[in-house]
Design a protein around this motif. Structure first.
Motif, PDB file in Angstrom:
ATOM      1  N   VAL C 184      45.931 118.514  89.719  1.00  0.00           N
ATOM      2  CA  VAL C 184      45.136 118.997  88.586  1.00  0.00           C
ATOM      3  C   VAL C 184      44.342 120.245  88.978  1.00  0.00           C
ATOM      4  CG1 VAL C 184      43.108 118.391  87.246  1.00  0.00           C
ATOM      5  CG2 VAL C 184      45.009 116.839  87.342  1.00  0.00           C
ATOM      6  N   LEU C 185      43.949 120.308  90.260  1.00  0.00           N
ATOM      7  CA  LEU C 185      43.116 121.424  90.705  1.00  0.00           C
ATOM      8  C   LEU C 185      43.781 122.777  90.475  1.00  0.00           C
ATOM      9  CD1 LEU C 185      41.445 120.172  93.974  1.00  0.00           C
ATOM     10  CD2 LEU C 185      40.473 120.454  91.715  1.00  0.00           C
ATOM     11  N   GLY C 186      45.107 122.809  90.550  1.00  0.00           N
ATOM     12  CA  GLY C 186      45.800 124.071  90.324  1.00  0.00           C
ATOM     13  C   GLY C 186      45.461 124.664  88.973  1.00  0.00           C
ATOM     14  N   ALA C 187      45.556 123.828  87.954  1.00  0.00           N
ATOM     15  CA  ALA C 187      45.232 124.306  86.604  1.00  0.00           C
ATOM     16  C   ALA C 187      43.777 124.720  86.524  1.00  0.00           C
ATOM     17  CB  ALA C 187      45.540 123.207  85.590  1.00  0.00           C
ATOM     18  N   VAL C 188      42.905 123.953  87.196  1.00  0.00           N
ATOM     19  CA  VAL C 188      41.479 124.287  87.167  1.00  0.00           C
ATOM     20  C   VAL C 188      41.241 125.654  87.795  1.00  0.00           C
ATOM     21  CG1 VAL C 188      39.223 123.576  88.022  1.00  0.00           C
ATOM     22  CG2 VAL C 188      40.802 121.881  87.136  1.00  0.00           C
ATOM     23  N   MET C 189      41.945 125.914  88.908  1.00  0.00           N
ATOM     24  CA  MET C 189      41.764 127.210  89.564  1.00  0.00           C
ATOM     25  C   MET C 189      42.218 128.347  88.674  1.00  0.00           C
ATOM     26  SD  MET C 189      43.039 126.106  93.289  1.00  0.00           S
ATOM     27  CE  MET C 189      42.934 127.598  94.235  1.00  0.00           C
ATOM     28  N   LEU C 190      43.331 128.141  87.992  1.00  0.00           N
ATOM     29  CA  LEU C 190      43.827 129.209  87.120  1.00  0.00           C
ATOM     30  C   LEU C 190      42.838 129.473  85.997  1.00  0.00           C
ATOM     31  CD1 LEU C 190      47.641 128.548  86.778  1.00  0.00           C
ATOM     32  CD2 LEU C 190      46.483 130.271  88.122  1.00  0.00           C
ATOM     33  N   ALA C 191      42.289 128.412  85.419  1.00  0.00           N
ATOM     34  CA  ALA C 191      41.394 128.599  84.281  1.00  0.00           C
ATOM     35  C   ALA C 191      39.991 128.992  84.738  1.00  0.00           C
ATOM     36  CB  ALA C 191      41.325 127.307  83.467  1.00  0.00           C
ATOM     37  N   GLY C 192      39.636 128.601  85.940  1.00  0.00           N
ATOM     38  CA  GLY C 192      38.307 128.914  86.430  1.00  0.00           C
ATOM     39  C   GLY C 192      37.231 128.068  85.807  1.00  0.00           C
ATOM     40  N   SER C 193      37.605 126.898  85.281  1.00  0.00           N
ATOM     41  CA  SER C 193      36.609 126.048  84.644  1.00  0.00           C
ATOM     42  C   SER C 193      37.048 124.604  84.705  1.00  0.00           C
ATOM     43  CB  SER C 193      36.402 126.463  83.197  1.00  0.00           C
ATOM     44  OG  SER C 193      35.652 125.475  82.529  1.00  0.00           O
ATOM     45  N   LEU C 194      36.067 123.710  84.697  1.00  0.00           N
ATOM     46  CA  LEU C 194      36.402 122.292  84.653  1.00  0.00           C
ATOM     47  C   LEU C 194      36.400 121.754  83.230  1.00  0.00           C
ATOM     48  CD1 LEU C 194      34.318 120.958  87.660  1.00  0.00           C
ATOM     49  CD2 LEU C 194      36.777 120.840  87.454  1.00  0.00           C
ATOM     50  N   GLN C 215      52.387 126.529  87.082  1.00  0.00           N
ATOM     51  CA  GLN C 215      52.046 125.273  87.760  1.00  0.00           C
ATOM     52  C   GLN C 215      53.183 124.274  87.661  1.00  0.00           C
ATOM     53  OE1 GLN C 215      49.285 124.053  89.437  1.00  0.00           O
ATOM     54  NE2 GLN C 215      48.820 126.211  89.623  1.00  0.00           N
ATOM     55  N   ILE C 216      54.425 124.753  87.693  1.00  0.00           N
ATOM     56  CA  ILE C 216      55.540 123.824  87.456  1.00  0.00           C
ATOM     57  C   ILE C 216      55.523 122.690  88.466  1.00  0.00           C
ATOM     58  CG2 ILE C 216      57.162 125.234  88.828  1.00  0.00           C
ATOM     59  CD1 ILE C 216      58.337 123.742  85.670  1.00  0.00           C
ATOM     60  N   LEU C 217      55.159 123.014  89.714  1.00  0.00           N
ATOM     61  CA  LEU C 217      55.059 121.986  90.749  1.00  0.00           C
ATOM     62  C   LEU C 217      53.925 121.022  90.424  1.00  0.00           C
ATOM     63  CD1 LEU C 217      56.685 121.631  93.287  1.00  0.00           C
ATOM     64  CD2 LEU C 217      54.950 122.896  94.533  1.00  0.00           C
ATOM     65  N   GLY C 218      52.796 121.610  90.070  1.00  0.00           N
ATOM     66  CA  GLY C 218      51.638 120.782  89.747  1.00  0.00           C
ATOM     67  C   GLY C 218      51.907 119.878  88.561  1.00  0.00           C
ATOM     68  N   PHE C 219      52.582 120.404  87.579  1.00  0.00           N
ATOM     69  CA  PHE C 219      52.910 119.622  86.386  1.00  0.00           C
ATOM     70  C   PHE C 219      53.774 118.431  86.767  1.00  0.00           C
ATOM     71  CE2 PHE C 219      55.478 119.520  82.252  1.00  0.00           C
ATOM     72  CZ  PHE C 219      54.577 118.651  81.671  1.00  0.00           C
ATOM     73  N   GLY C 220      54.801 118.685  87.595  1.00  0.00           N
ATOM     74  CA  GLY C 220      55.680 117.603  88.026  1.00  0.00           C
ATOM     75  C   GLY C 220      54.903 116.541  88.784  1.00  0.00           C
ATOM     76  N   ILE C 221      54.093 116.980  89.729  1.00  0.00           N
ATOM     77  CA  ILE C 221      53.345 116.019  90.541  1.00  0.00           C
ATOM     78  C   ILE C 221      52.379 115.243  89.660  1.00  0.00           C
ATOM     79  CG2 ILE C 221      51.716 115.777  92.439  1.00  0.00           C
ATOM     80  CD1 ILE C 221      52.935 118.377  93.561  1.00  0.00           C
ATOM     81  N   TYR C 222      51.713 115.963  88.757  1.00  0.00           N
ATOM     82  CA  TYR C 222      50.775 115.281  87.882  1.00  0.00           C
ATOM     83  C   TYR C 222      51.479 114.208  87.073  1.00  0.00           C
ATOM     84  CZ  TYR C 222      47.830 114.029  84.080  1.00  0.00           C
ATOM     85  OH  TYR C 222      47.126 113.274  83.207  1.00  0.00           O
ATOM     86  N   PHE C 223      52.602 114.562  86.513  1.00  0.00           N
ATOM     87  CA  PHE C 223      53.255 113.632  85.594  1.00  0.00           C
ATOM     88  C   PHE C 223      53.745 112.389  86.338  1.00  0.00           C
ATOM     89  CE2 PHE C 223      56.295 112.623  82.120  1.00  0.00           C
ATOM     90  CZ  PHE C 223      55.343 112.585  81.123  1.00  0.00           C
ATOM     91  N   ILE C 224      54.297 112.610  87.528  1.00  0.00           N
ATOM     92  CA  ILE C 224      54.774 111.457  88.304  1.00  0.00           C
ATOM     93  C   ILE C 224      53.596 110.570  88.710  1.00  0.00           C
ATOM     94  CG2 ILE C 224      55.865 110.787  90.456  1.00  0.00           C
ATOM     95  CD1 ILE C 224      57.584 113.301  90.194  1.00  0.00           C
ATOM     96  N   SER C 225      52.542 111.200  89.221  1.00  0.00           N
ATOM     97  CA  SER C 225      51.398 110.395  89.661  1.00  0.00           C
ATOM     98  C   SER C 225      50.761 109.677  88.491  1.00  0.00           C
ATOM     99  CB  SER C 225      50.347 111.275  90.323  1.00  0.00           C
ATOM    100  OG  SER C 225      50.938 112.174  91.187  1.00  0.00           O
ATOM    101  N   LEU C 341      48.548 123.688  95.807  1.00  0.00           N
ATOM    102  CA  LEU C 341      47.156 124.173  95.809  1.00  0.00           C
ATOM    103  C   LEU C 341      47.064 125.495  96.567  1.00  0.00           C
ATOM    104  CD1 LEU C 341      44.445 123.047  94.801  1.00  0.00           C
ATOM    105  CD2 LEU C 341      44.057 122.216  97.097  1.00  0.00           C
ATOM    106  N   ILE C 342      47.725 125.550  97.732  1.00  0.00           N
ATOM    107  CA  ILE C 342      47.666 126.779  98.542  1.00  0.00           C
ATOM    108  C   ILE C 342      48.322 127.928  97.793  1.00  0.00           C
ATOM    109  CG2 ILE C 342      48.508 127.822 100.662  1.00  0.00           C
ATOM    110  CD1 ILE C 342      48.280 124.943 101.869  1.00  0.00           C
ATOM    111  N   LEU C 343      49.492 127.656  97.237  1.00  0.00           N
ATOM    112  CA  LEU C 343      50.203 128.716  96.517  1.00  0.00           C
ATOM    113  C   LEU C 343      49.368 129.221  95.359  1.00  0.00           C
ATOM    114  CD1 LEU C 343      53.888 127.454  96.429  1.00  0.00           C
ATOM    115  CD2 LEU C 343      52.888 129.220  97.863  1.00  0.00           C
ATOM    116  N   THR C 344      48.753 128.286  94.631  1.00  0.00           N
ATOM    117  CA  THR C 344      47.926 128.691  93.499  1.00  0.00           C
ATOM    118  C   THR C 344      46.755 129.546  93.964  1.00  0.00           C
ATOM    119  OG1 THR C 344      48.475 126.557  92.573  1.00  0.00           O
ATOM    120  CG2 THR C 344      46.826 127.841  91.417  1.00  0.00           C
ATOM    121  N   GLY C 345      46.161 129.094  95.077  1.00  0.00           N
ATOM    122  CA  GLY C 345      45.031 129.862  95.604  1.00  0.00           C
ATOM    123  C   GLY C 345      45.441 131.277  95.960  1.00  0.00           C
TER     124      GLY C 345
END
Lengths: 157, 388, 352, 174
Positions: C184-194, C215-225, C341-345
């Motif tokens: 989820v943090l990836g999306a937060v970093m992109l938006a810059g807000s919680l 965030q295709i990776l993040g989306f996949g991980i989020y959905f599975i988790s 997370l690293i890639l997003t950063g």
């Protein structure tokens, strides 16, 4: 091996203790004496010529007047032959030894025969009832002429 | 107050103190699985000794469906006993019928007309498919996949339609009789049967697509519940269970009964005897059975379906016989003692599940409860066969 | 008519004026509005859960060549209502050896935890109960509350199957919490807000600008988790029917069982709604030209699509085993989530 | 059954309460009749037909009937198959574990009266009505799924005739 070869090989080993049953079936049927029963089973399993590695079934038969019988149907996977070994047991005191250390498959068959016919198998590793319920005390239901509670014989027409 | 409750500690909290206080301790516990449990396929009862998720020991308790069929057999004539054989293995009634019929025919030396033999083969192989379909459905259900169960039952209904048009029953057929079969097949049977075979081959590919290629399924079945060949032989395993352990033993091949020696088919075997191998053996048997049915339909001769001049009350000669056939679950056989009367003196029924169930304990100790369910599904044990 | 948000704003303005005219402090109005909004939310969500239960049965039936409920109402639409009324009538059994208080509270906790998450989910433009500035953090905190209810249920039932189910769920949910949070943090970093609203607005009304693409990776991980968090197949181990009969709820009957049941479906809706918000642009239309369709319809459409995907999973896959489940979380998903997370950063640092 | 059990006693005293209770009966009975969750409990041959009735062609789900593995959540128990003496205690236990209101089907000849295992048989219970009360008997060996469905429809008719005020007296003694 053919029927004759199996019979001959066993006859050589056990001589008069072995009693051949004459019939026209393709596999040999014979009686073995009580004393040599375990030895024969062990021999049949381990002899490379006979190689009976598969106990097809072990069943008891009750002859109400004189005896019990235990019949083993033996098969060999490698040699692809079969034989039926029978042993006569005393009617009033049916007892023999277990062969569940030779074939593990005999374990449950012997438990079943113990429970339903009341045959004792000395040395059985797990001699407890298999099929009937825990507080069953109405005797051995598979014996001929047995009756018990809730047992309704089929009326003759 | 037999259960531990949370309560504050008196002294200093150390591991030893906690164990002494019996608030935190490690122990094995017993779980009673069955006789009513979704994955025991009937009324098997297992007592599991568990350590967390791991099985340390298990004991199967059977007899909850012990219907004393052997006692009944002693009080029925040979023909009257045939309906009871249906109920010994209700998933595969035709092979049970055939086992009894061949045993009695061997005892009384009865010849069977050729057309009847072919019809027997067709019916038995169809029933093998139907039985394996139940296995497929319940095993995938055990692994948590619900949909293949419904697909399997959908195809099974088609086979039941074929049986129904032949003998009017859906489950307990009483179609194979001593000396032949009950009646000839109806005219439209052959066409429907061929249509079914044609369609079913495609459906088997569908099952493979949904299960075989599924990584979760692979993870759940590969290298789980390995049954070594020696142990399998010793415990009296047979059928797909022993064939999964890399051993091509099939009564249809090694000791052909009926007219099986006239057909061309292979015996699928597995590599190392795990759940996956037993699964693949049965999947492949679908295809082989289709092949046999097609050949039997092609070669179906004309003629009688039951041997004429059989007495209404059969009195085989005194003596004894033991005969076996390859039922869907393995070797099924009867040991009959006759004293020349119209009723058998003693009938001992030997079924495949009796041996296969004994393989459950050695294969599943040390594994997890989820594996136990998978192994039990792959052994395809059906309880009336064990209890009779 | 369909623009709820405008209607509501006008209504609120009118009421505020009404209060001001009678010199009632505005806090009372705010409180009343909040309570009413909460009640409406509970009502709507319960209805949605009822609908989802029916829908799940229909989807499963059609996937399996069946029809599903047909008799109760047209195509069985009233089926879940009937189930609910029936469960209300059932005897409420409390096992004699159960821990009675914990047994009673477990379904309540499950129910409340499932519903609380909806406070910060923006159902449409302006359709949000409370726009917390730590919205996503709040959601992660609240959704992990579920595990407590399952543990309570498993423990209190005094049934070994239930206990095993409770233990499994604890291990599972706590493990999957970690990759979920990090993804989820990836999306937060992109938006810059919680804040959930900020995240949605940052995505904009172009579907290629939504975060599912970067965030295709993040989306996949989020959905599975999240599937694992909601105990859905292939991760439905806590209630594995073939192993543990019914898992943690094996002893529950009647209305308590219904609460667990509803909570499960509400959770399913929650994870889909969060996925929609974070990765699929929330209530934003895919193209600016499609903005004439009200925002809440977009939101619901996307969410229900994800719910459908969850159902599709459920009726296709077998179940994982416990150790495989854990391995998957710790050895596969977690490293991937860190990578994401690293890639997003790096992406935010260089291009952002 | 909780609170609802006490409701009719209060309502019937009010003017027009009869109409209210009748229509409440209607709603409650309809809901109960159209949501019969059956227990996943098979004994013998009939269990296969029960499974077939739940599968694609017959599809119990059309009547709102789904299976639950736990007896606590089931309304209906198909005693599908032969009940032996050894099993009868478990059947009774399962029946007692089901939450009220619960219903029992005797499916197949064996469950009805022993069926083909009536004569010459030492281990089979001659009808499950010796152990638990039965609502619907379905003869057959095994009965077809159609007859099972007919039985379910008959049970629905039976449920629709029930009255809330009768519940208290119908409860089983545990």
């Amino acid at each position: 091996m053919t029927k004759e070869q199996i019979t001959a090989r066993l006859k050589d080993k056990f001589g008069p203790e072995l009693e051949i049953v004459e019939n026209n079936q393709p596999e040999p049927y014979f009686y073995i004496s009580m004393a040599k029963y375990y030895e024969l089973c062990s021999y049949a399993k381990n002899d490379p010529q006979l190689d009976f590695d598969f106990l097809f079934q072990l069943g008891a038969v009750h002859y109400p007047d004189d005896r019990f019988e235990v019949a083993l149907c033996l098969c060999s996977h490698e040699k692809n032959h079969k034989a039926v070994v029978k042993v006569r047991l005393d009617h009033d005191n049916p007892e023999t030894v277990t062969i569940s250390d030779i074939w593990k498959a005999a374990n449950w068959f012997e438990r079943e025969a113990m429970e339903l016919f009341g045959i004792g198998f000395f040395g059985h590793p797990d001699p407890q009832p298999l099929l009937l319920y825990d507080d069953w005390d109405y005797g051995y239901p598979m014996r001929k002429g047995w009756t018990g509670p809730d047992f309704v014989p089929m009326p003759e027409k | 107050m037999d259960r531990p409750r949370f309560r504050p500690h008196a002294g200093k909290i150390t591991v030893d103190n906690m164990i002494e206080n019996k608030d935190l301790r490690e122990e094995e516990f017993l779980i009673n699985m069955g006789p009513q449990h979704p994955s025991t396929h009937g009324v098997l009862r297992l007592i599991l000794k568990m350590e967390g998720e791991f099985i340390r020991d298990l004991t199967p308790y059977v007899g909850y469906l012990h219907r004393s069929i052997e006692k009944i057999a002693e009080n029925r004539t040979y023909n009257q006993f045939m309906p009871f054989t249906d109920r010994i293995d209700y998933c595969a009634s035709m092979p049970s019928n055939l086992a009894w019929a061949t045993a009695v025919e061997k005892l009384a030396a009865i010849e069977v007309p050729e057309r009847a033999e072919y019809l027997r083969v067709i019916m038995v192989e169809l029933n093998r498919i139907a039985s394996h379909l139940i296995w497929l459905g319940t095993m995938s259900l055990d692994l948590g996949a619900v949909t293949p169960f419904l697909y399997a039952f959908r195809e099974r209904e088609w086979i039941l339609d074929l049986f129904e048009m032949t003998c009017g029953q859906r489950l307990t057929y009483h179609y194979i009789r001593i000396g032949g079969v009950a009646r000839d097949i109806p005219v439209e049977f052959e066409k429907s049967c061929r249509a079914f075979i044609k369609d079913f081959r495609r459906r088997v590919d569908d099952y493979e697509a949904i299960l075989t290629e599924n990584p979760i399924f692979l993870g759940r079945t590969k290298d789980i519940g390995i049954l070594p060949l020696d142990l399998a032989k010793d415990l009296g395993a047979s059928g797909p269970t022993i064939r999964g352990s890399n051993y091509g033993w099939d009564i249809r091949k090694v000791e052909p009964y009926s007219v099986y020696d006239r057909f061309d088919f292979q015996i699928p075997i597995g590599a190392n005897g795990d759940v996956w191998d037993r699964y693949m053996v049965r999947i492949e048997e679908f295809r082989q059975s289709c092949k046999i049915i097609e050949q039997a339909l092609d070669g179906l001769p004309e003629g009688d379906t039951v041997r004429s001049k059989l007495p209404t009350v059969l009195r085989p000669p005194a003596g004894e016989v033991f005969s076996r056939i390859e039922a869907p679950r393995g070797e099924m056989g009867y040991y009959i003692v006759s004293n020349g009367d119209k009723k058998p003196f003693r009938v001992k029924i030997r079924t495949a599940s009796y041996g296969n169930l004994q393989c459950l304990r050695p294969t599943s100790i040390g594994l997890k409860i989820a594996d136990l369910v998978a192994i039990f599904g792959s052994l395809d044990v059906i309880l009336p066969e064990v209890d009779r | 008519m369909l623009e709820f948000d405008k209607v509501m704003l006008e209504l609120y303005g009118f009421l505020a004026a009404w209060c001001a005219a009678r010199s009632i402090p505005l806090i009372w109005l705010d409180l009343t509005v909040m309570i009413i909004a909460g009640l409406i939310m509970i009502g709507v969500l319960s209805l949605a859960a009822l609908f989802l239960v029916w829908w799940e049965r229909k989807v499963s039936a059609h996937l399996q060549d069946r029809l599903g409920p047909m008799r109760t109402g047209t195509h069985g639409v009233l089926q879940t209502l009937a189930d609910g009324i029936k469960l209300l009538q059932k005897e409420d059994i409390v096992p004699s050896a159960a821990d009675k208080r914990v047994y009673f509270w477990a379904p309540v906790v499950a129910f409340v935890a499932a519903y609380l998450a909806y406070i910060v989910i923006p159902f449409g433009k302006g359709l949000i109960a409370r726009d917390l500035n730590i919205g996503i953090l709040y959601i992660i905190a609240i959704t992990s509350f579920t595990v407590i209810s399952l543990l309570m249920a498993g423990w209190a039932s005094n049934n070994k199957y239930a206990l095993l189910g409770g233990m499994r769920s604890a291990a599972q949910i706590v493990s999957y919490e970690v990759p979920l949070t990090i993804s989820v943090l990836g999306a937060v970093m992109l938006a810059g807000s919680l804040s959930m609203v900020d995240i949605v607005e940052a995505q904009g009304p172009y579907f290629w600008k939504w975060y599912w693409l970067p965030q295709i990776l993040g989306f996949g991980i989020y959905f599975i988790s999240a599937t694992a968090e909601a105990n859905r197949t292939p991760f439905d181990l806590p209630e594995a029917e073939q192993e543990l009969v019914a898992g943690f709820n094996v002893e529950y009957s009647g209305m308590k069982f219904a609460m667990f049941f509803l909570a499960e479906f509400v959770n399913m809706f929650t994870i889909s709604a969060i996925a929609t918000t974070l990765f699929l642009g929330g209530w934003q239309p895919p193209l600016p030209g499609l903005a004439f369709i009200p925002s809440w319809i977009w939101f619901m459409g996307k969410t229900l699509f994800l719910v459908f995907v969850l159902m599709w999973f459920r009726w296709t896959y077998p179940r994982l085993r416990v150790d495989q489940l854990m391995n998957f979380a710790w050895k596969f998903l977690l490293p991937l989530a860190f990578l994401n997370l690293i890639l997003t950063g790096l992406g935010v640092y260089f291009f952002g | 059954m909780g609170i609802i059990e006490k409701v009719p006693a209060y309502i019937e005293r009010l003017p027009g309460g009869g109409i209210v209770t009748t229509s409440m009966d209607w709603v409650l009975n309809q809901s109960r009749a159209s949501s019969l969750w059956y227990m996943l409990f098979g004994l013998a041959c009939c269990a296969i037909e029960m499974m077939a009735a739940g599968a694609s062609r017959y599809d119990f789900d059309r009547f709102g009937m789904i299976f639950r593995a736990s007896p606590r959540q089931a309304d209906l128990m198909f005693v599908a198959g032969t009940v032996t003496h050894k099993m009868s205690k478990r059947v009774k236990l399962l029946y007692e574990q089901m939450a009220e209101p619960s219903y029992v089907f005797a499916m197949g000849g064996c469950a009805c009266n022993g069926g083909p295992f009536y004569y010459d048989c030492y281990s089979v219970l001659k009808g499950i009505d010796q152990v638990i009360p039965v609502d619907i008997y379905i003869p057959g060996c095994p009965p077809r799924p159609e007859s099972l469905m007919e039985g379910c429809l008959k049970l629905q008719e039976k449920i629709k005739k029930e009255k809330m005020s009768d519940w208290a007296s119908d409860r089983k003694e545990v």
